[in-house]
Design an enzyme around this catalytic site. Structure first.
Site, short mmCIF file in Angstrom:
data_model
loop_
_atom_site.label_atom_id
_atom_site.label_comp_id
_atom_site.label_asym_id
_atom_site.label_seq_id
_atom_site.Cartn_x
_atom_site.Cartn_y
_atom_site.Cartn_z
N HIS A 550 -5.40 -17.72 -10.96
CA HIS A 550 -5.87 -18.95 -11.60
C HIS A 550 -6.33 -19.92 -10.52
O HIS A 550 -6.18 -19.67 -9.32
CB HIS A 550 -4.74 -19.59 -12.42
CG HIS A 550 -3.58 -20.05 -11.57
ND1 HIS A 550 -2.67 -19.16 -11.04
CD2 HIS A 550 -3.20 -21.28 -11.15
CE1 HIS A 550 -1.78 -19.82 -10.32
NE2 HIS A 550 -2.08 -21.11 -10.37
N ASP A 552 -6.20 -24.31 -9.73
CA ASP A 552 -5.31 -25.40 -10.12
C ASP A 552 -5.99 -26.58 -10.81
O ASP A 552 -5.30 -27.40 -11.42
CB ASP A 552 -4.53 -25.91 -8.90
CG ASP A 552 -3.45 -24.95 -8.46
OD1 ASP A 552 -3.07 -24.08 -9.27
OD2 ASP A 552 -2.98 -25.04 -7.32
N HIS A 622 -5.94 -18.07 -6.95
CA HIS A 622 -4.73 -17.55 -6.32
C HIS A 622 -3.74 -17.11 -7.38
O HIS A 622 -3.86 -17.45 -8.56
CB HIS A 622 -4.10 -18.60 -5.41
CG HIS A 622 -3.74 -19.88 -6.13
ND1 HIS A 622 -4.68 -20.87 -6.39
CD2 HIS A 622 -2.58 -20.32 -6.69
CE1 HIS A 622 -4.10 -21.86 -7.05
NE2 HIS A 622 -2.83 -21.56 -7.25
N ARG A 632 12.93 -15.53 -5.77
CA ARG A 632 11.97 -16.19 -4.89
C ARG A 632 11.96 -17.68 -5.22
O ARG A 632 11.64 -18.07 -6.34
CB ARG A 632 10.58 -15.58 -5.13
CG ARG A 632 9.40 -16.20 -4.39
CD ARG A 632 8.15 -15.58 -4.99
NE ARG A 632 6.93 -15.85 -4.28
CZ ARG A 632 6.12 -16.89 -4.50
NH1 ARG A 632 6.46 -17.79 -5.41
NH2 ARG A 632 5.00 -17.03 -3.83
#
Length: 678
Positions: A550, A552, A622, A632
């Protein structure tokens, strides 16, 4: 009671049959209602039967209206300006259209449909029902195509996006199942040509660009035909509106002209998008002139270059191309006739609308519908997008400058902190406005923030409580700065750690602002402490992403090679950063891709203290690879150059910190409102 229900059911069936006996085509709204009723009782076979029938009926009504209006328009033309002759033509044309349509679909009264139902079909709502029904029936290939078709027109529908990601992970689902059943032929051919063109397959791309032009002009005729028919003029409902027959006719045909002129925008707009692709039709000729040049067909290249200049008269680089072709060929050429006729017609319509704009109430100007081309260097260049209807990501561009970034894009400024190390810049990350730092925070700080995350983060925070917003194979948890400070104040988390979260995010902001050498202050848009955890027992044969590709601040449209700066995207975001807290997990690499959302240009393996920063637009698509083991954690940061879009919770957190600094003992003066949680 059961007997009465059966009688009512029989009567309804008889009435239904009588209504349809005089019609050759079942009304699509009736079929649609039947499909919805079947869905509500779990009768999925009939959902498919009725909904597919409704879609076919809807398409047939549209085709019939187009064919009849085009045929009758040809048979009864306005060849003069005598008033009585015009009225005669109008009456004969109306009779012809009504007779033609009724021969094809039956009585038109049977096909009068509410605006709400029409909007449902335009928004592709039937495909939402179909994908669920096909999935229940185990027909995954059809479920996938229905879901994909719906999602193309509703990209903001988070749940459907999740369904598509789930389908990708299921056995038996192939890439060719992801088809758009409602794709528009002229756009489909154009984007196919663009893909070949970008791969350097110029000769092959010509076929698709020529097909796209043929389909475009056909679609334009159809769009114009659909503009005809009954119109509703709102001002006629006004109590002071007085009119005679001639004014009514004028109002009616002014609305038709307005609708027909808007076909330019309609044909250039992708499903589900608010903004048209700028410079859409001229780009066909731009691509073609260079593709023909590469294929050694200079005659056709000259023809297309001259056609492009019909839309952008005197454009410098194309004018140079024309001069080059003339010199090589030793003679001049002519632009294409269909483009000349098309522009002549639209110019006439615009002139009429300028005259009649006071009747319509629409402010028309002399502004050119075709935006001015961007700069080009020579004939050996790739066509790019231009400034016009929208903020546009050029097909060949490597970056898209936001409106709020009207400053020179730079990088390489001071890092401000002694221990921070520059690891990679835009060049080594194969992109624009990208950077990677190490040692932004220490191991101890990473450990403290990770422990804080375990204390304060909530499942689905920031995603309306959805525990797995991006993939069912991972659990997502998050917390904002203000929420963390509130927990610290209440003693539910260490206040020192909450303060560290606040300070670390400010440190990251200062580093990004300094490194990219911004001329104005970079403000927080959103600050989030987040963790993604692999769900045990669901990691075998995963082929999905932890976070899909996507951008931002715009809606990524890989098929069109575009990124649309329009809601629901956060269009005000200018820069983004991710500060990682650990690396002891499997998978979870951060990746940059090309605008096709497939070609990976750089990969970043998270580790404690590592931070990736980048501009937020379509130049930096990204995503995150699947986390297949462990957890994570990171501090996710989004920034804006526009102070109007500063993060409200951050401003409230600033006040809390100021209170702590001024009155470290008197906690009662902090006044944190529990309702300020995200």
């Amino acid at each position: 009671m059961d007997v009465l229900m059966k009688i009512y059911g029989l009567l309804a069936f008889i009435l239904h049959s009588l209504l349809l006996s005089s019609s050759t085509l079942e009304p699509f709204d009736l079929l649609y209602d039947n499909a919805v009723e079947a869905f509500n009782i779990g009768d999925y076979s009939n959902v498919v039967r009725y909904m597919e029938g409704a879609l076919n009926s809807f398409a047939e009504v549209r085709r019939s209206r187009i064919r009849c209006r085009l045929k009758c328009g040809e048979q009864h033309r306005f060849d003069g300006f005598r008033t009585d002759a015009i009225f005669e033509v109008i009456l004969y044309r109306a009779h012809c259209i009504n007779q033609c349509i009724e021969e094809k679909i039956g009585a038109q009264s049977m096909h009068k449909v509410s605006e709400d139902v029409i909007q449902d079909f335009n928004r592709r709502i039937p495909y939402n029902y179909l994908q669920l029904a096909y999935r229940k029936l185990g027909q995954l290939d059809k479920a996938v195509s229905a879901a994909h078709t719906y999602f193309q027109a509703n990209p903001e529908h988070v749940e459907m996006g999740e369904h598509l990601e789930q389908y990708k992970a299921q056995k038996g689902v192939k890439e060719e199942h992801f088809i758009d059943r409602e794709s528009r032929p002229h756009q489909r051919a154009f984007f196919a040509g663009v893909k070949l063109y970008n791969k350097g397959k110029y000769k092959e791309s010509v076929t698709f660009f020529e097909e796209a032009l043929t389909e475009y002009y056909r679609a334009d005729l159809e769009c114009r035909a659909l503009c005809e028919g009954p119109k509703h003029f709102d001002e006629q409902n006004h109590v002071s509106y007085k009119y005679n027959l001639y004014e009514l006719i004028s109002d009616h045909y002014t609305q038709i002209l307005h609708c027909q002129h808007e076909c330019i925008r309609d044909l250039a707009t992708r499903p589900g998008r608010l903004s048209p692709m700028e410079n859409y039709l001229p780009l066909h000729y731009d691509y073609l002139q260079f593709a023909y040049f590469q294929a050694g067909r200079n005659e056709e290249a000259l023809e297309c270059a001259l056609t492009f200049l019909l839309f952008h008269e005197g454009e410098e680089s194309m004018t140079e191309n024309v001069e080059y072709y003339r010199e090589v060929l030793g003679h001049d050429g002519q632009p294409r006739k269909e483009a000349e006729q098309y522009l002549k017609r639209h110019k006439q319509e615009l002139d009429l609308l300028l005259i009649g704009s006071s009747n319509l109430g629409v402010p028309y100007t002399e502004a050119n519908y075709w935006s001015s081309p961007g700069g080009r260097e020579d004939v050996n260049r790739i066509p790019s997008g231009t400034n016009g209807w929208m903020d546009y990501v050029p097909i060949s561009a490597k970056r898209n400058v936001t409106v709020s970034q009207l400053q020179e894009l730079r990088e390489g400024g001071p890092l401000l902190y002694e221990k921070v190390r520059l690891v990679q810049n835009s060049v080594t990350l194969n992109g624009s406005q990208r950077v990677l730092f190490d040692d932004v925070i220490s191991e101890d700080e990473c450990s403290e923030l990770k422990h804080l995350a375990h204390s304060v983060t909530a499942a689905g925070d920031g995603y309306k409580g959805k525990m797995s917003p991006h993939t069912p194979n991972e659990k997502f948890e998050g917390a904002t700065v203000l929420k963390t400070l509130k927990y610290g104040y209440e003693g539910r988390a260490p206040l020192k750690s909450a303060r560290l979260f606040y300070d670390v995010s400010e440190k990251a902001r200062r580093i990004i602002e300094s490194y990219f050498m911004l001329n104005s202050t970079l403000h927080f848009s959103y600050t989030h402490l987040v963790c993604r955890t692999a769900v045990s027992g669901q990691q075998d044969h995963r082929n999905d992403l932890s976070h899909p590709i996507h951008a931002d601040n715009c809606l990524l449209d890989p098929e069109a090679n575009e990124c649309w700066k329009e809601p629901p995207a956060y269009t005000y975001r200018d820069y983004s950063a991710l500060l990682y807290l650990n690396g002891n997990f499997d998978g979870g690499e951060f990746i940059f891709t090309e605008i096709d959302a497939k070609t990976v240009t750089a990969s970043v393996k998270p580790r404690c203290g590592r931070m990736v920063g980048f501009s937020s637009g379509g130049e930096n698509p990204h995503g995150v690879r699947a986390v297949t083991r462990g957890q994570r954690c990171a501090v996710a940061l989004w920034f804006t150059l526009d102070p109007l879009y500063r993060e409200l919770e951050r401003l409230q957190a600033d006040e809390v910190i100021q209170g702590l600094d001024n009155h470290p003992v008197r906690d009662q003066e902090l006044h944190i409102n529990p309702k300020d949680e995200l």
